[in-house]
Design a protein around this motif. Structure first.
Motif, PDB file in Angstrom:
ATOM      1  N   ARG A  32       0.575  -1.378  -0.090  1.00 47.08           N
ATOM      2  CA  ARG A  32      -0.052  -0.135   0.067  1.00 47.08           C
ATOM      3  C   ARG A  32       0.371   0.909   0.584  1.00 47.08           C
ATOM      4  N   SER A  35      -1.732   8.127   0.175  1.00 50.66           N
ATOM      5  CA  SER A  35      -2.163   9.046  -0.521  1.00 50.66           C
ATOM      6  C   SER A  35      -2.349  10.396   0.188  1.00 50.66           C
ATOM      7  N   ASP A  39      -7.577   8.558  -1.519  1.00 49.78           N
ATOM      8  CA  ASP A  39      -7.623   7.338  -2.734  1.00 49.78           C
ATOM      9  C   ASP A  39      -6.770   6.123  -2.274  1.00 49.78           C
ATOM     10  N   HIS A  40      -6.792   4.205  -1.990  1.00 49.76           N
ATOM     11  CA  HIS A  40      -5.722   3.768  -2.465  1.00 49.76           C
ATOM     12  C   HIS A  40      -5.174   2.925  -3.193  1.00 49.76           C
ATOM     13  N   THR A  41      -3.763   3.173  -3.376  1.00 43.20           N
ATOM     14  CA  THR A  41      -2.855   3.256  -4.382  1.00 43.20           C
ATOM     15  C   THR A  41      -1.600   2.022  -3.279  1.00 43.20           C
ATOM     16  N   LYS A  43       0.781  -1.349  -4.828  1.00 41.97           N
ATOM     17  CA  LYS A  43       1.992  -2.100  -5.910  1.00 41.97           C
ATOM     18  C   LYS A  43       2.247  -3.023  -5.940  1.00 41.97           C
ATOM     19  N   VAL A  52      -4.998   1.002  -8.161  1.00 41.78           N
ATOM     20  CA  VAL A  52      -5.805   2.123  -7.727  1.00 41.78           C
ATOM     21  C   VAL A  52      -7.551   2.198  -7.072  1.00 41.78           C
ATOM     22  N   ASP A  54     -11.094   3.641  -5.359  1.00 40.19           N
ATOM     23  CA  ASP A  54     -10.825   5.418  -4.854  1.00 40.19           C
ATOM     24  C   ASP A  54     -11.459   5.038  -3.582  1.00 40.19           C
ATOM     25  N   ASP A  61      -8.356   2.489 -11.481  1.00 35.08           N
ATOM     26  CA  ASP A  61      -7.094   2.182 -12.256  1.00 35.08           C
ATOM     27  C   ASP A  61      -6.467   0.727 -11.716  1.00 35.08           C
TER      28      ASP A  61
END
Length: 63
Positions: A32, A35, A39-41, A43, A52, A54, A61
């Protein structure tokens, strides 16, 4: 690029996954990333896939 999954199911654009999730990719948990936009991103450490989500828990995304 491997597809992100949640509880073994592939995640797609527009899916409602919630905000308190721990998605996986390439057989490991995604990291995680913080941000400031609500939102929560996430990788993947292996293939660099980015997920991604929201603030409402919808997949925004996958790249």
């Amino acid at each position: 690029m491997d597809a992100p999954t949640l509880h073994g199911l592939e995640i797609s654009h527009g899916d409602h996954v919630g905000t308190d999730i721990e998605p996986s990719c390439c057989g490991q948990d995604m990291t995680r990333k913080p941000s400031a936009h609500g939102d929560h991103t996430f990788k993947c450490g292996d293939c660099s896939t980015v997920l991604v989500v929201d603030g409402c828990g919808l997949v925004f995304d996958i790249r």
